[in-house]
Design an enzyme around this catalytic site. Structure first.
Site, short mmCIF file in Angstrom:
data_model
loop_
_atom_site.label_atom_id
_atom_site.label_comp_id
_atom_site.label_asym_id
_atom_site.label_seq_id
_atom_site.Cartn_x
_atom_site.Cartn_y
_atom_site.Cartn_z
N ALA A 103 0.86 -1.19 0.00
CA ALA A 103 0.00 0.00 0.00
C ALA A 103 0.89 1.23 0.00
CB ALA A 103 -0.90 0.01 1.24
N LYS A 104 0.32 2.38 -0.24
CA LYS A 104 1.06 3.63 -0.09
C LYS A 104 0.06 4.75 0.15
CE LYS A 104 5.38 5.04 -0.57
NZ LYS A 104 6.52 4.11 -0.41
N GLY A 105 0.52 5.77 0.85
CA GLY A 105 -0.32 6.94 1.07
C GLY A 105 0.46 8.19 0.75
#
Ligand code: GLU
Length: 412
Positions: A103-105
């Site tokens: 995931a990444k934000g």
């Protein structure tokens, strides 16, 4: 026409997919993210005005375990970049063999224009808006570009206000607030160990090998410090303000003092100043891009004098740049292995949080080394088996692992 970051990552991935001859159904499943969250962040600025920002959390794949990946604060954050970085996390956790997905934000913001209080309010507001989508067993953020242990501390505190005590919801926290010893240095250490292994395979040593390091943030500064301690010659480093070159090698501990006092590598006594393009093409054995993405274009790749490139940053090569390096016989250690030390120690931090038990720094560093060395062997085996570049081999290895977990879960 040049590709965006997401298309570039997917092109690398498709090459690995074609090596494995995957069914088309997998392609869609593994190329596209499972969930994308976009939030509008409104905070009160110090001067009383309202600040509006956009934040993202993209959850790419969780077949192998909870979604995992950093959170970056940068003006160029957009959904395509976050998608690309989320996908890279899926493959990185698989290559390094920690039981997480990807995931990444990101928040589209220039944090240099905000006060510390404003950054804290922005972080807390982001948690308010995404806490339903993350969790210690769901999705675990961490530091990335322009975020650090302090930001992770606020993140932990705000999440706890909503959901109760859950230190494992975020990693890269301060050591005195449920963080892990060795996490801060982990990405730089992992990159140093990765190039050490590659040099050893070619009968060479860190000692006496010359390096140019682009970026002097968490990754670049720790890399320079640890490689220097092993006898490597760091001839050039740069940060956002500019670069420096010392042909005989930089005294890195002295440089760290200079950076602490002045906020930049620029103006270091006895060094020649160089710009952010020269840092990539300067005469050295190993180039370490440890800043932002897309800096090694085909034009730059044609001029690189190093024999090895260590991707400390995520996505530093464009597709064309990566191909030119391959054609020229420059060995590129791909990001999904070379900078995987950070998420590896994030995994150790998470384990310590769930077990409520602290590891020694020696144990952390030893286990990290084990993962980096094992991944090197696995990548080399895939290179030999499929006759591909190191990048494609790393993607193939990761795909095999993610596909195995996907199949073992079953398809309903
Ligand atoms: N942001 C780092 C990366 O790109 C670390 C991620 C993590 O520790 O979850 O790998």
């Amino acid at each position: 026409m040049s590709m965006n970051a997401y298309e570039t990552t997917n092109t690398f991935l498709k090459r690995a997919m074609s090596v494995l001859d995957l069914e088309p159904g997998y392609e869609t499943l593994l190329l596209t993210p499972r969930r994308e969250v976009r939030v509008e962040l409104t905070i009160r600025m110090d001067d009383g005005s309202i600040g509006n920002y956009i934040g993202y959390r993209v959850q790419h794949d969780n077949a192998r375990g909870p979604y995992k990946g950093g959170l970056r604060y940068h003006p160029e954050v957009d959904v395509d970049e976050v998608r690309s970085l989320a996908s890279l996390m899926t493959w990185k956790t698989a290559v390094i063999d920690v039981p997480f997905g990807g995931a990444k934000g990101g928040i589209q913001v220039d944090p240099t224009k905000l006060s510390e209080k404003e950054i804290e309010r922005l972080t807390r507001r982001f948690v308010d808006l995404i806490h339903d989508f993350i969790g210690e067993r769901v999705d675990i953020p961490a530091p990335d570009v322009n975020t650090n242990a302090k930001v992770m501390g606020w993140f932990f505190d705000q999440y706890t206000l909503h959901e109760g005590f859950s230190p494992g919801v975020v990693t890269g926290k301060p050591v005195s607030l449920h963080g892990s010893l060795g996490r801060e240095s982990a990405t730089g250490r992992g990159a140093m160990l990765a190039i050490r292994e590659v040099l050893a395979a070619d009968g060479k040593k860190l000692q006496g090998t010359s390096f140019s390091v682009q970026g002097f943030g968490n990754v670049g500064s720790w890399f320079a410090r640890l490689a220097h301690a092993q006898g490597a010659k760091i001839v050039a480093v740069s940060d956002v303000k500019g670069g420096i070159f010392v042909g005989d090698g930089i005294d890195v501990p002295k440089l760290l003092e200079h950076v602490k006092a002045t906020g930049s590598v620029v103006g270091f006594a006895g060094a020649r100043s160089i710009n952010n393009e020269e840092i990539l093409t300067v005469d050295c054995d190993v180039l370490v891009p440890a800043a932002l993405g897309h800096v090694i274009t085909d034009k730059v790749a044609a001029e690189i004098r190093a024999k090895y490139v260590v991707e400390g940053a995520n996505g530093p090569c464009t597709l064309e740049g990566s191909d030119v390096l391959d054609q020229r016989g420059v060995l590129c250690l791909p990001d999904i292995w070379a900078n995987a030390g950070g998420v590896t120690v994030s995994y150790f931090e998470w384990v310590q949080n769930l077990q409520q038990h602290r590891w020694s720094e020696e144990k952390v560093n030893e286990e990290l080394e084990r993962h980096i060395v094992a991944a090197h062997k696995d990548i080399r085996a895939a290179m030999a088996r499929y006759k591909t570049s190191m990048r494609t081999a790393a993607f193939v290895l990761a795909l095999e692992r993610v596909k195995a977990a996907t199949d073992q879960r079953g398809h309903g």
